[in-house]
Design a protein around this motif. Structure first.
Motif, PDB file in Angstrom:
ATOM      1  N   ILE A 121      30.460  40.305  23.513  1.00  0.00           N
ATOM      2  CA  ILE A 121      31.354  41.239  24.526  1.00  0.00           C
ATOM      3  C   ILE A 121      32.995  41.468  23.890  1.00  0.00           C
ATOM      4  CG2 ILE A 121      32.154  41.729  26.664  1.00  0.00           C
ATOM      5  CD1 ILE A 121      29.987  41.323  27.178  1.00  0.00           C
ATOM      6  N   ARG A 122      33.244  39.417  23.723  1.00  0.00           N
ATOM      7  CA  ARG A 122      34.625  39.025  23.231  1.00  0.00           C
ATOM      8  C   ARG A 122      34.768  39.608  21.894  1.00  0.00           C
ATOM      9  NH1 ARG A 122      32.523  34.083  25.327  1.00  0.00           N
ATOM     10  NH2 ARG A 122      33.936  34.036  26.930  1.00  0.00           N
ATOM     11  N   GLU A 176      32.294  35.639  34.857  1.00  0.00           N
ATOM     12  CA  GLU A 176      33.678  35.290  35.507  1.00  0.00           C
ATOM     13  C   GLU A 176      33.605  34.411  33.912  1.00  0.00           C
ATOM     14  OE1 GLU A 176      34.231  33.291  38.625  1.00  0.00           O
ATOM     15  OE2 GLU A 176      33.501  34.383  39.786  1.00  0.00           O
ATOM     16  N   GLN A 177      33.506  33.922  32.837  1.00  0.00           N
ATOM     17  CA  GLN A 177      33.521  33.660  31.728  1.00  0.00           C
ATOM     18  C   GLN A 177      34.287  34.799  30.508  1.00  0.00           C
ATOM     19  OE1 GLN A 177      32.326  30.604  31.495  1.00  0.00           O
ATOM     20  NE2 GLN A 177      31.925  31.044  33.638  1.00  0.00           N
ATOM     21  N   LEU A 178      35.038  36.203  30.903  1.00  0.00           N
ATOM     22  CA  LEU A 178      35.503  36.731  30.498  1.00  0.00           C
ATOM     23  C   LEU A 178      36.185  37.006  30.777  1.00  0.00           C
ATOM     24  CD1 LEU A 178      32.477  39.619  29.451  1.00  0.00           C
ATOM     25  CD2 LEU A 178      32.995  38.184  28.339  1.00  0.00           C
ATOM     26  N   ASN A 179      37.418  37.854  30.129  1.00  0.00           N
ATOM     27  CA  ASN A 179      38.975  37.571  31.104  1.00  0.00           C
ATOM     28  C   ASN A 179      39.494  39.305  31.370  1.00  0.00           C
ATOM     29  OD1 ASN A 179      39.923  39.739  29.104  1.00  0.00           O
ATOM     30  ND2 ASN A 179      40.234  38.123  27.142  1.00  0.00           N
ATOM     31  N   GLU A 180      40.017  39.539  31.993  1.00  0.00           N
ATOM     32  CA  GLU A 180      39.902  40.731  32.891  1.00  0.00           C
ATOM     33  C   GLU A 180      39.466  41.951  32.098  1.00  0.00           C
ATOM     34  OE1 GLU A 180      43.768  41.986  34.911  1.00  0.00           O
ATOM     35  OE2 GLU A 180      44.257  40.076  33.752  1.00  0.00           O
ATOM     36  N   HIS A 181      40.517  41.930  30.736  1.00  0.00           N
ATOM     37  CA  HIS A 181      40.619  43.503  30.475  1.00  0.00           C
ATOM     38  C   HIS A 181      38.464  43.349  29.002  1.00  0.00           C
ATOM     39  CE1 HIS A 181      44.558  42.760  29.924  1.00  0.00           C
ATOM     40  NE2 HIS A 181      44.322  42.265  30.215  1.00  0.00           N
ATOM     41  N   ARG A 185      36.295  42.207  30.530  1.00  0.00           N
ATOM     42  CA  ARG A 185      35.455  42.351  32.077  1.00  0.00           C
ATOM     43  C   ARG A 185      34.981  43.995  31.761  1.00  0.00           C
ATOM     44  NH1 ARG A 185      37.013  37.948  36.741  1.00  0.00           N
ATOM     45  NH2 ARG A 185      37.254  36.859  35.313  1.00  0.00           N
ATOM     46  N   THR A 186      36.058  44.876  31.481  1.00  0.00           N
ATOM     47  CA  THR A 186      36.299  46.159  31.796  1.00  0.00           C
ATOM     48  C   THR A 186      34.520  46.760  30.640  1.00  0.00           C
ATOM     49  OG1 THR A 186      37.632  46.572  29.852  1.00  0.00           O
ATOM     50  CG2 THR A 186      38.191  46.652  32.139  1.00  0.00           C
ATOM     51  N   LEU A 187      34.231  46.106  29.710  1.00  0.00           N
ATOM     52  CA  LEU A 187      33.398  46.371  29.130  1.00  0.00           C
ATOM     53  C   LEU A 187      32.364  46.039  29.501  1.00  0.00           C
ATOM     54  CD1 LEU A 187      34.643  45.354  25.136  1.00  0.00           C
ATOM     55  CD2 LEU A 187      34.130  47.656  26.251  1.00  0.00           C
ATOM     56  N   VAL A 188      31.741  45.707  30.869  1.00  0.00           N
ATOM     57  CA  VAL A 188      30.436  45.297  31.127  1.00  0.00           C
ATOM     58  C   VAL A 188      30.245  46.586  31.942  1.00  0.00           C
ATOM     59  CG1 VAL A 188      29.509  43.390  32.151  1.00  0.00           C
ATOM     60  CG2 VAL A 188      30.791  42.848  30.916  1.00  0.00           C
TER      61      VAL A 188
END
Length: 162
Positions: free
Chosen positions: A80-81, A116-121, A123-126
């Motif tokens: 994702i990152r 929550e291990q992902l940043n807010e940006h 997370r928009t892909l999830v």
């Protein structure tokens, strides 16, 4: 198309799904259930995060079904990152799956949910998160939502394992 006898089936837009899962049996089951509900969709599979990133950058799928633990050094969160860093924003919509529970044991926020291990940006892909085992009705409904289509009634024909 009219006259082909397939008018009803063509009402669901054609979509592409990439399943990133290191257990072949799980990947096969996911593909078969998606194929049953959406028979005209393109479904592909890889067990490796790095391969998933390469494929998605080259030709993004609409939906990415993504396990956290994968068969190489690139885990699902890394996928994702890397997709975000590559500039992908609109697609894929990611459905995260894991058998490791919903508390991260690695990452910047150990003990907190995986998302929550992902940043807010990122997370928009999830689109959704599922702990294995999950119910097929909820999962396939999430696939439809991630693809931007209505859930077909066919989902109700699948026995739910919840």
């Amino acid at each position: 198309t009219v006259g082909s006898g397939r008018l009803e089936e063509t009402m669901i837009p054609l979509k592409k799904v990439l399943i990133v899962e290191d257990h072949e049996d799980n990947a096969q089951a996911i593909a078969e259930f998606i194929r049953f509900v959406f028979p005209d969709w393109t479904i592909d599979h890889t067990a490796k995060g790095l391969v998933a990133v390469e494929r998605m950058i080259k030709d993004p799928a609409d939906v990415l079904v993504l396990d956290i633990a994968l068969a190489d050094e690139v885990n699902g969160l890394d996928v994702i990152r890397r997709l975000w860093e590559s500039g992908l924003r609109e697609k894929p919509k990611v459905i995260i799956t894991t058998a490791m529970g919903n508390k991260a044991f690695r990452g910047p926020r150990v003990g907190r949910p995986w998302i929550e291990q992902l940043n807010e940006h990122e997370r928009t892909l999830v689109s959704s998160f599922f702990e294995k085992p999950y119910g097929w009705h909820a999962f396939l409904t999430a696939v439809a939502k991630a693809a931007g289509v209505d859930s077909p009634d066919k989902i109700k024909l699948i026995p739910d394992n919840e």
